[in-house]
Scaffold this motif. Sequence first.
Motif, PDB file in Angstrom:
ATOM      1  N   LEU A 180       0.838  -1.209   0.000  1.00  0.00           N
ATOM      2  CA  LEU A 180       0.000   0.000   0.000  1.00  0.00           C
ATOM      3  C   LEU A 180       0.869   1.254   0.000  1.00  0.00           C
ATOM      4  N   ILE A 181       1.992   1.187   0.696  1.00  0.00           N
ATOM      5  CA  ILE A 181       2.915   2.344   0.665  1.00  0.00           C
ATOM      6  C   ILE A 181       3.413   2.535  -0.772  1.00  0.00           C
ATOM      7  N   ASP A 182       3.813   1.430  -1.414  1.00  0.00           N
ATOM      8  CA  ASP A 182       4.315   1.522  -2.799  1.00  0.00           C
ATOM      9  C   ASP A 182       3.248   2.051  -3.745  1.00  0.00           C
ATOM     10  N   THR A 183       2.002   1.633  -3.506  1.00  0.00           N
ATOM     11  CA  THR A 183       0.921   1.975  -4.439  1.00  0.00           C
ATOM     12  C   THR A 183       0.418   3.396  -4.251  1.00  0.00           C
ATOM     13  N   TYR A 184       0.261   3.785  -3.006  1.00  0.00           N
ATOM     14  CA  TYR A 184      -0.430   5.055  -2.753  1.00  0.00           C
ATOM     15  C   TYR A 184       0.496   6.223  -2.404  1.00  0.00           C
ATOM     16  N   PHE A 185       1.814   6.006  -2.454  1.00  0.00           N
ATOM     17  CA  PHE A 185       2.746   7.121  -2.197  1.00  0.00           C
ATOM     18  C   PHE A 185       3.695   7.251  -3.377  1.00  0.00           C
ATOM     19  N   LYS A 186       3.872   8.467  -3.859  1.00  0.00           N
ATOM     20  CA  LYS A 186       4.849   8.738  -4.923  1.00  0.00           C
ATOM     21  C   LYS A 186       5.719   9.895  -4.424  1.00  0.00           C
ATOM     22  N   ALA A 187       7.029   9.674  -4.441  1.00  0.00           N
ATOM     23  CA  ALA A 187       7.995  10.675  -3.948  1.00  0.00           C
ATOM     24  C   ALA A 187       7.592  11.200  -2.569  1.00  0.00           C
ATOM     25  N   GLY A 188       7.152  10.288  -1.735  1.00  0.00           N
ATOM     26  CA  GLY A 188       6.824  10.644  -0.352  1.00  0.00           C
ATOM     27  C   GLY A 188       5.453  11.283  -0.176  1.00  0.00           C
ATOM     28  N   GLN A 189       4.756  11.565  -1.280  1.00  0.00           N
ATOM     29  CA  GLN A 189       3.436  12.210  -1.185  1.00  0.00           C
ATOM     30  C   GLN A 189       2.332  11.195  -1.484  1.00  0.00           C
ATOM     31  N   ILE A 190       1.191  11.397  -0.855  1.00  0.00           N
ATOM     32  CA  ILE A 190       0.064  10.496  -1.127  1.00  0.00           C
ATOM     33  C   ILE A 190      -0.457  10.747  -2.537  1.00  0.00           C
ATOM     34  N   ASP A 191      -0.615   9.651  -3.284  1.00  0.00           N
ATOM     35  CA  ASP A 191      -0.996   9.750  -4.682  1.00  0.00           C
ATOM     36  C   ASP A 191      -2.361   9.081  -4.875  1.00  0.00           C
ATOM     37  N   ILE A 192      -3.400   9.920  -4.862  1.00  0.00           N
ATOM     38  CA  ILE A 192      -4.764   9.410  -5.091  1.00  0.00           C
ATOM     39  C   ILE A 192      -5.316  10.137  -6.311  1.00  0.00           C
ATOM     40  N   ASP A 193      -5.991   9.398  -7.158  1.00  0.00           N
ATOM     41  CA  ASP A 193      -6.584   9.938  -8.372  1.00  0.00           C
ATOM     42  C   ASP A 193      -7.304  11.279  -8.105  1.00  0.00           C
ATOM     43  N   ASP A 194      -7.038  12.272  -8.978  1.00  0.00           N
ATOM     44  CA  ASP A 194      -7.588  13.619  -8.780  1.00  0.00           C
ATOM     45  C   ASP A 194      -9.115  13.632  -8.697  1.00  0.00           C
ATOM     46  N   ALA A 195      -9.752  12.813  -9.562  1.00  0.00           N
ATOM     47  CA  ALA A 195     -11.222  12.810  -9.590  1.00  0.00           C
ATOM     48  C   ALA A 195     -11.774  12.285  -8.257  1.00  0.00           C
ATOM     49  N   ILE A 196     -11.102  11.274  -7.700  1.00  0.00           N
ATOM     50  CA  ILE A 196     -11.558  10.725  -6.410  1.00  0.00           C
ATOM     51  C   ILE A 196     -11.391  11.795  -5.328  1.00  0.00           C
ATOM     52  N   LEU A 197     -10.230  12.417  -5.382  1.00  0.00           N
ATOM     53  CA  LEU A 197      -9.929  13.437  -4.373  1.00  0.00           C
ATOM     54  C   LEU A 197     -10.943  14.577  -4.417  1.00  0.00           C
ATOM     55  N   ALA A 198     -11.241  15.021  -5.648  1.00  0.00           N
ATOM     56  CA  ALA A 198     -12.195  16.125  -5.795  1.00  0.00           C
ATOM     57  C   ALA A 198     -13.542  15.726  -5.210  1.00  0.00           C
ATOM     58  N   THR A 199     -13.976  14.496  -5.471  1.00  0.00           N
ATOM     59  CA  THR A 199     -15.273  14.030  -4.952  1.00  0.00           C
ATOM     60  C   THR A 199     -15.257  14.017  -3.426  1.00  0.00           C
ATOM     61  N   VAL A 200     -14.181  13.520  -2.867  1.00  0.00           N
ATOM     62  CA  VAL A 200     -14.114  13.393  -1.405  1.00  0.00           C
ATOM     63  C   VAL A 200     -14.016  14.778  -0.762  1.00  0.00           C
ATOM     64  N   GLU A 201     -13.243  15.661  -1.412  1.00  0.00           N
ATOM     65  CA  GLU A 201     -13.081  17.009  -0.841  1.00  0.00           C
ATOM     66  C   GLU A 201     -14.386  17.791  -0.845  1.00  0.00           C
ATOM     67  N   GLN A 202     -15.233  17.504  -1.845  1.00  0.00           N
ATOM     68  CA  GLN A 202     -16.507  18.242  -1.925  1.00  0.00           C
ATOM     69  C   GLN A 202     -17.531  17.753  -0.901  1.00  0.00           C
ATOM     70  N   ALA A 203     -17.301  16.576  -0.345  1.00  0.00           N
ATOM     71  CA  ALA A 203     -18.311  15.977   0.545  1.00  0.00           C
ATOM     72  C   ALA A 203     -18.493  16.806   1.808  1.00  0.00           C
ATOM     73  N   LYS A 204     -19.764  17.004   2.173  1.00  0.00           N
ATOM     74  CA  LYS A 204     -20.042  17.713   3.424  1.00  0.00           C
ATOM     75  C   LYS A 204     -20.289  16.708   4.548  1.00  0.00           C
ATOM     76  N   ARG A 205     -20.678  15.513   4.168  1.00  0.00           N
ATOM     77  CA  ARG A 205     -20.869  14.440   5.150  1.00  0.00           C
ATOM     78  C   ARG A 205     -20.637  13.108   4.439  1.00  0.00           C
ATOM     79  N   MET A 206     -19.934  12.229   5.117  1.00  0.00           N
ATOM     80  CA  MET A 206     -19.664  10.932   4.501  1.00  0.00           C
ATOM     81  C   MET A 206     -20.505   9.860   5.197  1.00  0.00           C
TER      82      MET A 206
END
Length: 592
Positions: A265-291
Motif C-alpha cells: 500500500l505504501i508503494d501503491t499510494y505514495f509517490k515521492a513521499g506524497q500520497i498519490d490518489i486519483d484527482d477525480a476521487i480526491l475532488a469528490t471526497v473534498e466536496q463531501a459535506k458528510r460521509m
Amino acid sequence: MCGIVGFIGHVDAKEILLTGLERLEYRGYDSAGIALFDQDAVHVFKDKGRIANLRSVVDPQVKGTVGMGHTRWATHGKPTQRNAHPHQSSTGRFTLVHNGVIENEIELRETYLSDYAFQSDTDTEVIVALIEKLALTHDLATAIQCLIEKLHGSYALGIIDHEQPDVLYAVKNKSPLLLGKGETFQMMGSDAMAMLHCTDQLIEIHDKEYVRIEKERLTIYDATGQVVNRTPFVAQIDATEIEKGTYAHYMLKEIDEQPVVMRRLIDTYFKAGQIDIDDAILATVEQAKRMYIIAAGTSMHAGWIGKQLLEGTGTPTEVHIASEFVYNTPIITEGALFIFLSQSGETADSRAVLVKMKALGYPCLTLTNVAGSTLSREADHTLLLHAGPEIAVASTKAYTATVAVLAILATRLAGESDFNLAHELAVVATVMESLIADKEMYSQLARTYLTAHHAFYIGRHVDYYTALEAALKLKEISYIQAEGFAAGELKHGTIALIEDQTPVIGIISQAAVHLNTRSNLKEVEARGAKTLTISFKSLSLASDQVIIDDVHPLLAPLITCIPTQLLAYYGALHRQLDIDKPRNLAKSVTVE
Ligand code: AGP
C-alpha cells in the motif's frame, strides 16, 4: 455463497468444472453438483457436503463438452442431495443452476405452477419449471425474456436446454456472474477464480441481461433481446496467489501476509513521499459535506475506525450497517458522499444501498479488494485494497488493508501536516512482523484463556472497535460466544454475566483512556474473570500477557487486531474446526 461455473468447448468439461468448483469453495457452501451434456443426455451428479463427496459420486465414464457446476449455500430448504443443484425440469428438457433468492417464488408457484410436481424445497426449482412452461409457447430467447420479467429477486443462472446440445445460457440479475472467453471454449463463473485455470479474459454481464454461449462465441442480449457488445478485460489476479503453499490454512497465510500488504500500500499510494490518489476521487471526497460509510461485518468494523480517521479531517462521517440502511434510510444531508467498504465487492446488502443511492444521484466510492467486482464497477470511483486474494472466510488482511487505505485517504484529505504516514505504516509493518513471529505464544494463550464457551473483549476509544472485530473473528471460526464491549458499558448490564473463570480480554492502546480500561479489567477480575491484557508497551504493566511495540496511536487498530486474529485462529485450531470454511458462513454474501 453459491458458486457457479459453466464450460462449453471441445474437451471433456468434467475436470474443468470440478476444479472451478474447488476454486469457489472459499465462498462457502454445503452441497455441490455438476451437469454434463454428452450430446445425447444431460447427466447430473450432486451430493451434500464438500466437493470431495461430489467427486466420489461423479461417474468417471461420463464425458461431456458442455457442462455446469454449482456449490450451494442453503437458503430455501436444507443442505441435502435433493436440494443440491443442478435442478431439472419435469420433462428433463431444462437443467439449471442458480445463485440468489427468488422473492416472489410463492406467487410464481401459485400463478403458473399449481399443478407442477416439485422434487425439492428450493426456489430454484420454480425457475426451471417456469422456463420449461414458457418454452412450450415461445422460442427460448423469448422464454428467457419472459422469465426475466416474471422473476423478482436476485439470480445468476446457468441453463442447459436438452434441445440445443451446443449452447449454454447465462442470465443475471443482482447476483454476480462473469463470462470467460477462450479461443476454442467459453465459460461462465461467479467470479474470476472459477475460470482462471482456463482463461483470464473476462466479460461483464449486467443485470437483466442474458447470454447465449457457444463454443466459439458469446452473444450478450439485453432484456428486450437486443445484442449488447462488450469488450473483455483481463482478470487482475495472479493464479499463484490463490495457492495455500505450505500453510495449513489460508487464514494463517493471510494473517502472515499483512506486513507485505502494508508495504504494498505504501508503494501503491505514495509517490515521492506524497500520497498519490486519483484527482477525480480526491475532488469528490473534498466536496463531501458528510460521509456515509456503508458496510457489513468486518468491513463495517473497519468503517468505525475510518469514521475516527475521516472525522479528524473535519468532515462528519456516519457508519451504517448496509442491510439496515437500505430499508430504514435516515435523512441524508446535502453534499453526501457514500463510501462502500467491501473486501469481496459483491456483498448484496451493500450493493442494494449503492443502487438506491446512485439512483438518488449521490456520488459513490468503493473500497474493495476485488478489481472489477460489482461494487467497484457500479460505483463512481474505486480505491483498491491491494491485499491479494483473501480466501479464508474470516477476513484478516483485507480488514487491515481497509483501515490503512482509509488512513491514507483521511491523511490526504487533511492536507499539509507533519504526519508522515508512509513512515508510520512502515513502522506498522515491522511491528506486525514481530507479532506474527511469536505464534507459539498465541497458541499457548488460546489454550489457557479460551477455555469457556464464551469470552469478552473490552476496550475504549478505537480499542472498542478492535474489540468488536476481535469478538467477531473469535465467534465465526471458533464458535465461542464472544462479545466486544465498550469497556465503560460493562457495568451497565453485561457485568452480570461475569462469573468464575469467564475470559475477558482487554485492549489498551490509547493513552487518554488506558487507566479507565484497566479499572474495568480490575472490576471483572474482582468477580472471578480470567483477564488477558493486550497493551502498547508505553502503557503496559509487567503483568500484561501481550505487550506490543507502540505505533502511532491513530494506527493502533492495525496492530492490536493481530493478537486477536491469532487468538481466534489458535482457539479454532485447538478445537479442530474447519478454520477456512466455518459452518454456515460464506465468503461472498451475495443474497440480502
Ligand atoms: C469477516 O470475517 C466476515 N466473514 C464477514 O463479516 C465479512 O466481513 C462481511 O460479510 C462483509 O463482506 P465484504 O467485506 O466482502 O463486503
